[in-house]
Design an enzyme around this catalytic site. Structure first.
Site, PDB file in Angstrom:
ATOM      1  N   GLN A   1       5.055   9.238   7.153  1.00  0.00           N
ATOM      2  CA  GLN A   1       4.089  10.096   6.455  1.00  0.00           C
ATOM      3  C   GLN A   1       4.523  11.556   6.534  1.00  0.00           C
ATOM      4  OE1 GLN A   1       0.245   9.200   8.145  1.00  0.00           O
ATOM      5  NE2 GLN A   1       0.107   7.241   7.068  1.00  0.00           N
TER       6      GLN A   1
ATOM      7  N   LYS B   1       0.830  -1.216   0.000  1.00  0.00           N
ATOM      8  CA  LYS B   1       0.000   0.000   0.000  1.00  0.00           C
ATOM      9  C   LYS B   1       0.862   1.263   0.000  1.00  0.00           C
ATOM     10  CE  LYS B   1      -2.875   0.757   3.612  1.00  0.00           C
ATOM     11  NZ  LYS B   1      -2.542   2.032   4.253  1.00  0.00           N
ATOM     12  N   SER B   2       1.887   1.285   0.863  1.00  0.00           N
ATOM     13  CA  SER B   2       2.741   2.478   0.941  1.00  0.00           C
ATOM     14  C   SER B   2       3.407   2.749  -0.404  1.00  0.00           C
ATOM     15  CB  SER B   2       3.844   2.265   1.983  1.00  0.00           C
ATOM     16  OG  SER B   2       3.294   2.163   3.262  1.00  0.00           O
TER      17      SER B   2
ATOM     18  N   ASP C   1       2.282  -0.918  11.885  1.00  0.00           N
ATOM     19  CA  ASP C   1       0.919  -1.374  11.548  1.00  0.00           C
ATOM     20  C   ASP C   1       0.662  -2.813  12.003  1.00  0.00           C
ATOM     21  OD1 ASP C   1       0.311   1.054  10.400  1.00  0.00           O
ATOM     22  OD2 ASP C   1       1.010   0.455   8.417  1.00  0.00           O
TER      23      ASP C   1
ATOM     24  N   GLY D   1      -5.104   7.799   5.598  1.00  0.00           N
ATOM     25  CA  GLY D   1      -4.196   8.767   6.208  1.00  0.00           C
ATOM     26  C   GLY D   1      -2.956   8.982   5.352  1.00  0.00           C
TER      27      GLY D   1
ATOM     28  N   ARG E   1      -8.288  12.251  12.637  1.00  0.00           N
ATOM     29  CA  ARG E   1      -6.837  12.024  12.777  1.00  0.00           C
ATOM     30  C   ARG E   1      -6.059  13.344  12.741  1.00  0.00           C
ATOM     31  NH1 ARG E   1      -5.126   6.910   9.316  1.00  0.00           N
ATOM     32  NH2 ARG E   1      -3.291   7.155  10.640  1.00  0.00           N
TER      33      ARG E   1
ATOM     34  N   LYS F   1      -4.032   6.051  14.867  1.00  0.00           N
ATOM     35  CA  LYS F   1      -4.136   5.331  13.589  1.00  0.00           C
ATOM     36  C   LYS F   1      -5.601   5.362  13.120  1.00  0.00           C
ATOM     37  CE  LYS F   1       0.149   4.476  13.058  1.00  0.00           C
ATOM     38  NZ  LYS F   1       0.863   5.184  11.993  1.00  0.00           N
TER      39      LYS F   1
HETATM   40  C1  S3P Z   1       2.806   4.802   6.256  1.00  0.00           C
HETATM   41  C2  S3P Z   1       3.393   5.150   7.425  1.00  0.00           C
HETATM   42  C3  S3P Z   1       2.879   4.770   8.749  1.00  0.00           C
HETATM   43  C4  S3P Z   1       1.860   3.647   8.663  1.00  0.00           C
HETATM   44  C5  S3P Z   1       0.902   3.845   7.534  1.00  0.00           C
HETATM   45  C6  S3P Z   1       1.636   3.907   6.210  1.00  0.00           C
HETATM   46  C7  S3P Z   1       3.387   5.285   4.979  1.00  0.00           C
HETATM   47  O1  S3P Z   1       2.271   5.892   9.345  1.00  0.00           O
HETATM   48  O2  S3P Z   1       1.151   3.536   9.872  1.00  0.00           O
HETATM   49  O3  S3P Z   1      -0.031   2.775   7.469  1.00  0.00           O
HETATM   50  O4  S3P Z   1       3.044   4.744   3.914  1.00  0.00           O
HETATM   51  O5  S3P Z   1       4.190   6.212   5.028  1.00  0.00           O
HETATM   52  P1  S3P Z   1       3.169   6.944  10.185  1.00  0.00           P
HETATM   53  O6  S3P Z   1       4.232   7.384   9.286  1.00  0.00           O
HETATM   54  O7  S3P Z   1       2.263   8.077  10.545  1.00  0.00           O
HETATM   55  O8  S3P Z   1       3.637   6.172  11.378  1.00  0.00           O
END
Ligand code: S3P
Length: 442
Positions: free
Chosen positions: A170, A22-23, A321, A95, A123, A348
C-alpha cells in the site's frame, strides 16, 4: 448477538470461481481513471471496499459506467486530470482504497477530505503521509495522521527516492501513484518483496516502470513521471485471498474435493499455498497462464492430513491477509505451527493477532503469542467450538471462524456478518453451494 452460525459438515465438493481480486480491482479503477480513453474491466470485484473507490473517483470527475455485473467501463481523465470533490470522500472499511487514493490525489492541486468507518479511522496513515509530505503535499489530520484527514495536493511536487520502513504494497503503491503526476523519476526501495500489482498494471497501461532486483534482499522500483497512459481492456482474476477460505475448508473437512477456476497465482500472493503444501496439503495447480500481466490458474484441493510447520517472517508479505485462515488450518493440524514476524497484523482491519488468539482460545484451541510470533497447537481435527466469536469489523476474522465451524465438535457463530461484504459478498452462498452449513440467525 449472533449473526451467522457454521455447523460441521461431512463433505465439501464442487467446481467454483471466487470473485475478482480486491487489490487488482482497486488498481484497475484508479489507473483506468487517469488513462486516456476507455478502459473496460471484466470481472471487477463488486464489494463495499471497491465500490467506495469507484464512488470516490466519480466524485473527482471520472465517468464510470456499470454496463453489466461483469463489465465496467471507465472514461479516463488522463494523468493529473482529477478534479476537486465537492464532498468528503468516505472510504468505509477500505485501507487499500484510502491509502492508494491518498497517493493518487497528492500530486493534483486539489484539496480532498477523507474519512472512513470506526476501523479505518484507527489505522495508521503516518506511513503514507510521511513520503507524500516529502514530495511536497500537505496533510492535515486531527490526531496522529489518522482519518479524518485532508490532503492539500500540489502540482509542484518533487520526485523522491523512498525506502519503505515496513513491507507494504500500500505504501509502495501510494508513492508510485503520486509519482505519476511528477516530472522525473520516483523510486521506491523495498527490502521485502510485496505484491506488485501496481507495477504490473502501470506497465500494462504504458507507463515506464523499471525494476532493479540485482541487489540481494533489495528491490528498486523506478517510475518515470507524467506518462501518457492508454485505456485498456482488462480481466480481473479470482482473488487468492478469497480462495484461501475455500482451500482451507476443503483441506480440513472429510471427503472433500473442490476445483476453483481462474485464481490469481502471482507468487507475491501465494505464500499460503506454499505453507499449506509444506503442512501436507493436497493442492494441485492446473492450466497456468498469464492474463493482463498476472499469472492465473485453476486449483484442485482435496481433504488432507496437515502437520504443524514454522512459517518464516520473510514469507509474511506474500500471505499477509491469510494468517487468520492459516490459523484455522493450524488448529486442525497435528503438532505446532509457529508463524513468525507478524507485527503488521496489529494494524489491519482489526488487531488480528488479538482477534485470532481470543477467538481460537474461546474455541478451545491452545494458542499463544511470543512477541510478534503466533503459535497454534493443532488439535488433530478436534476443535471444541460451541461459542460466538467477536469479528471486530474484520471480514477475514468473520470468514475464518465460519470455516473453523465446518470441522468443529460444536457449531461456531460470529457476532456480525456485515463486514464480509467488504471483500466477498457472495461468501455464504458460495460456501453453502459446496456443502457448507452456514445459517443466518434471526
Ligand atoms: C494490499 C496490501 C496489503 C494487504 C491489503 C491489500 C494492497 O496491505 O494487507 O489487504 O492491495 O496493496 P499492506 O501493504 O499494508 O501490507
Amino acid at each position: 448477538m449472533i449473526s451467522l452460525v457454521s455447523n460441521s459438515i461431512n463433505t465439501f465438493r464442487g467446481f467454483t470461481r471466487v470473485p475478482g481480486d480486491k487489490s487488482i480491482s482497486h488498481r484497475a479503477l484508479m489507473i483506468g481513471a487517469i488513462s486516456v480513453g476507455t478502459t473496460d474491466i471484466h470481472g471487477l470485484l463488486i464489494s463495499d471496499d471497491v465500490l467506495h473507490t469507484a464512488n470516490a473517483l466519480e466524485e473527482m470527475g471520472v465517468n464510470i459506467e456499470r454496463k453489466s455485473n461483469c463489465l465496467w467501463e471507465i472514461n479516463g481523465v488522463g494523468v493529473g486530470g482529477l478534479r476537486e470533490p465537492n464532498k468528503t470522500i468516505d472510504m468505509g472499511n477500505s485501507g487499500t482504497g484510502a491509502r492508494l487514493l491518498m497517493g493518487l490525489v497528492a500530486t493534483h492541486s486539489i484539496k480532498v477530505h477523507f474519512t472512513g468507518d470506526d476501523s479505518l479511522r484507527k489505522r495508521p496513515m503516518e506511513r503514507i503521509a510521511t513520503p507524500l509530505a516529502q514530495m511536497g503535499t500537505r496533510i492535515i489530520a486531527q490526531q496522529d495522521n489518522k482519518m479524518p484527514l485532508t490532503i492539500m495536493g500540489t502540482r509542484m511536487a518533487v520526485p523522491i527516492k523512498y525506502s519503505l520502513p515496513v513491507p507494504s504494497a500500500q505504501i509502495k503503491s501510494a508513492i508510485l501513484l503520486a509519482g505519476l503526476n511528477v516530472p522525473g523519476e520516483t523510486s521506491v526501495i523495498e527490502s521485502w518483496r510485496s505484491r506488485n500489482h501496481t507495477e504490473l498494471m502501470l506497465q500494462h497501461f504504458g507507463a515506464k516502470v523499471k525494476i532493479n532486483d540485482e541487489f540481494e534482499n533489495k528491490r528498486i522500483i523506478t517510475l518515470r513521471g507524467q506518462p501518457e497512459l492508454e485505456g485498456k481492456k482488462i480481466t480481473i482474476p479470482g482473488d487468492p485471498s478469497s480462495a484461501a477460505f475455500l482451500i482451507v475448508a476443503a483441506l480440513i473437512t472429510q471427503n472433500s474435493e473442490i476445483t476453483i477456476h481462474d485464481v490469481c497465482i502471482n507468487p507475491l500472493r501465494t505464500g499460503l499455498i506454499t505453507t499449506l503444501k509444506e503442512m501436507g496439503a493436497n493442492i494441485e495447480i492446473h492450466n497456468s497462464r498469464i492474463e493482463a500481466g498476472e499469472p492465473v490458474a485453476d486449483l484442485i484441493v482435496r481433504s488432507s492430513k496437515l502437520n504443524g510447520v514454522v512459517v518464516p517472517a520473510e514469507r509474511a508479505p506474500a500471505m499477509i491477509d491469510e494468517y487468520p485462515i492459516l490459523s484455522v488450518a493450524a488448529s486442525n493440524a497435528i503438532g505446532t505451527t509457529r508463524m513468525q514476524g507478524l507485527a503488521e497484523l496489529r494494524v489491519k482491519e482489526s488487531d488480528r493477532l488479538t482477534a485470532i488468539t481470543d477467538g481460537l482460545k474461546a474455541c478451545g484451541v491452545n494458542v499463544n503469542t511470543d512477541q510478534d510470533d503466533l503459535i497454534v497447537t493443532g488439535t488433530k481435527n478436534n476443535v471444541k467450538g460451541g461459542v460466538t466469536v467477536e469479528t471486530r469489523m474484520d471480514h477475514r476474522i468473520a470468514m475464518s471462524f465460519l470455516v473453523l465451524g465446518l470441522n468443529a465438535k460444536n457449531p461456531i457463530a460470529i457476532d456480525d456478518e456485515k463486514h464480509i461484504s467488504t471483500s466477498f459478498p457472495s461468501f455464504v452462498s458460495l460456501m453453502n453451494d459446496l456443502g457448507a452449513q452456514i445459517r443466518k440467525v434471526i
